[in-house]
Design a protein around this motif. Structure first.
Motif, mmCIF file in Angstrom:
data_model
loop_
_atom_site.group_PDB
_atom_site.id
_atom_site.type_symbol
_atom_site.label_atom_id
_atom_site.label_comp_id
_atom_site.label_asym_id
_atom_site.label_seq_id
_atom_site.Cartn_x
_atom_site.Cartn_y
_atom_site.Cartn_z
ATOM 1 N N LYS A 137 -13.011 5.141 -36.516
ATOM 2 C CA LYS A 137 -14.082 6.252 -36.321
ATOM 3 C C LYS A 137 -15.404 5.540 -36.666
ATOM 4 N N GLN A 138 -15.637 4.825 -37.842
ATOM 5 C CA GLN A 138 -16.843 4.509 -38.246
ATOM 6 C C GLN A 138 -17.654 3.646 -37.366
ATOM 7 N N PRO A 139 -16.998 2.510 -36.695
ATOM 8 C CA PRO A 139 -17.797 1.599 -35.933
ATOM 9 C C PRO A 139 -18.225 2.431 -34.720
ATOM 10 N N ASN A 140 -17.693 3.571 -34.218
ATOM 11 C CA ASN A 140 -18.337 4.413 -32.985
ATOM 12 C C ASN A 140 -19.727 4.967 -33.502
ATOM 13 N N ARG A 141 -19.757 5.434 -34.818
ATOM 14 C CA ARG A 141 -20.946 5.923 -35.256
ATOM 15 C C ARG A 141 -21.988 4.934 -35.027
ATOM 16 N N SER A 142 -21.569 3.686 -35.603
ATOM 17 C CA SER A 142 -22.621 2.534 -35.829
ATOM 18 C C SER A 142 -22.950 2.166 -34.550
ATOM 19 N N ILE A 143 -22.113 2.037 -33.584
ATOM 20 C CA ILE A 143 -22.656 1.735 -32.229
ATOM 21 C C ILE A 143 -23.558 2.551 -31.497
ATOM 22 N N ASN A 177 -29.128 3.674 -29.894
ATOM 23 C CA ASN A 177 -30.510 4.234 -30.012
ATOM 24 C C ASN A 177 -31.302 3.295 -30.386
ATOM 25 N N ASN A 178 -31.226 2.556 -31.448
ATOM 26 C CA ASN A 178 -32.219 1.540 -32.013
ATOM 27 C C ASN A 178 -32.391 0.695 -31.035
ATOM 28 N N THR A 179 -31.465 0.068 -30.147
ATOM 29 C CA THR A 179 -31.599 -0.784 -29.111
ATOM 30 C C THR A 179 -32.683 -0.380 -28.022
ATOM 31 N N GLN A 180 -32.437 0.867 -27.660
ATOM 32 C CA GLN A 180 -33.234 1.575 -26.669
ATOM 33 C C GLN A 180 -34.560 1.768 -26.968
ATOM 34 N N GLN A 181 -34.718 2.139 -28.257
ATOM 35 C CA GLN A 181 -36.225 2.463 -29.017
ATOM 36 C C GLN A 181 -36.967 1.192 -28.868
ATOM 37 N N LYS A 199 -40.884 -2.422 -27.112
ATOM 38 C CA LYS A 199 -41.459 -3.968 -26.840
ATOM 39 C C LYS A 199 -42.305 -4.203 -25.553
ATOM 40 N N ILE A 200 -41.628 -3.293 -24.379
ATOM 41 C CA ILE A 200 -42.430 -3.151 -23.201
ATOM 42 C C ILE A 200 -43.715 -2.291 -23.470
ATOM 43 N N ALA A 201 -43.753 -1.442 -24.048
ATOM 44 C CA ALA A 201 -45.051 -0.623 -24.258
ATOM 45 C C ALA A 201 -45.937 -1.470 -24.737
ATOM 46 N N THR A 202 -45.567 -2.222 -25.764
ATOM 47 C CA THR A 202 -46.653 -3.195 -26.594
ATOM 48 C C THR A 202 -47.338 -4.107 -25.299
#
Length: 222
Positions: free
Chosen positions: A42-48, A53-57, A62-65
């Motif tokens: 269960k724990q890896p699912n929360r981490s993924i 979300n962090n990867t998307q942000q 990066k593109i905005a910059t």
């Protein structure tokens, strides 16, 4: 002889109970390990999820910059490379997005408008209601990169920091988009923040890449 048989029987019974107890403990250990494995699964699912979300942000920022840098350097060719290939970019001079009156340009039309020095209609001025007719670069200087947003002290992801007296309809207009906001809380201390400005870059995903679909300038208007 009988006494030895009794002792031997007791020994066999004790060994049997001990063996049964060991098997029960093994079963309990097996159940415990299985439950632990389930918890770990269960724990890896929360981490993924958090990582996703962090990867998307990170990808969007990066593109905005890059976009802000190209605007600052007035490298409009580089800026246009970020336009959505199908939808182009909608330019909104104010926080409220007027779909019918705001200008939408493809990358090709944007560059051609600069090259030919065309005057375009971008909407209407808030307050006066007059038609907003400007050439592309003057529009960018006034309603896009009107401050050094690359060095803005505040920036957020999918969150509006401040809005003017007009209704914010970004999420209604672009329900599938993500956006970043760059914000200055004011420039002249004597104005107590009335001269704040924000720039919002709105992105949609297309063929596994984020492209700019809208660029929104917001500030206090009377």
């Amino acid at each position: 002889m009988k006494r030895y048989l009794v002792i031997f029987g007791i020994f066999i019974l004790f060994a049997s109970c001990s063996n049964s107890s060991s098997k029960n403990e093994e079963k309990l250990d097996t159940i415990s390990l299985a439950n632990s494995a389930k918890e770990k699964d269960k724990q890896p699912n929360r981490s993924i999820s958090a990582s996703s979300n962090n990867t998307q942000q990170d990808s969007v920022f990066k593109i905005a910059t890059k976009i802000l840098f190209s605007l600052k350097e007035q490298n409009y060719q580089a800026f246009s490379l970020n336009f959505h290939p199908q939808k182009g970019v909608l330019f909104s001079p104010y926080g409220f997005i007027d779909i019918k009156k705001s200008k939408r340009l493809s990358a090709k039309d944007f560059l051609e408008s600069i090259e030919r020095n065309w005057t375009l209609t971008w909407g209407i001025y808030d307050g006066s209601g007059e038609i907003m007719q400007l050439k592309v670069i003057p529009y960018i200087n006034k309603f896009v990169y009107s401050a050094d947003f690359e060095k803005a002290p505040q920036k957020t992801f999918n969150n509006i920091i401040k809005q003017g007296n007009s209704k914010d309809n970004l999420k209604e207009t672009f329900p599938e988009a993500v956006f970043v906001e760059y914000h200055f809380n004011g420039f002249d201390k004597a104005l107590n923040g009335i001269d704040w400005q924000s720039l919002r870059l709105v992105f949609e995903r297309f063929q596994d890449q984020y492209y700019l679909v809208a660029i929104i300038h917001d500030q206090w208007t009377t």
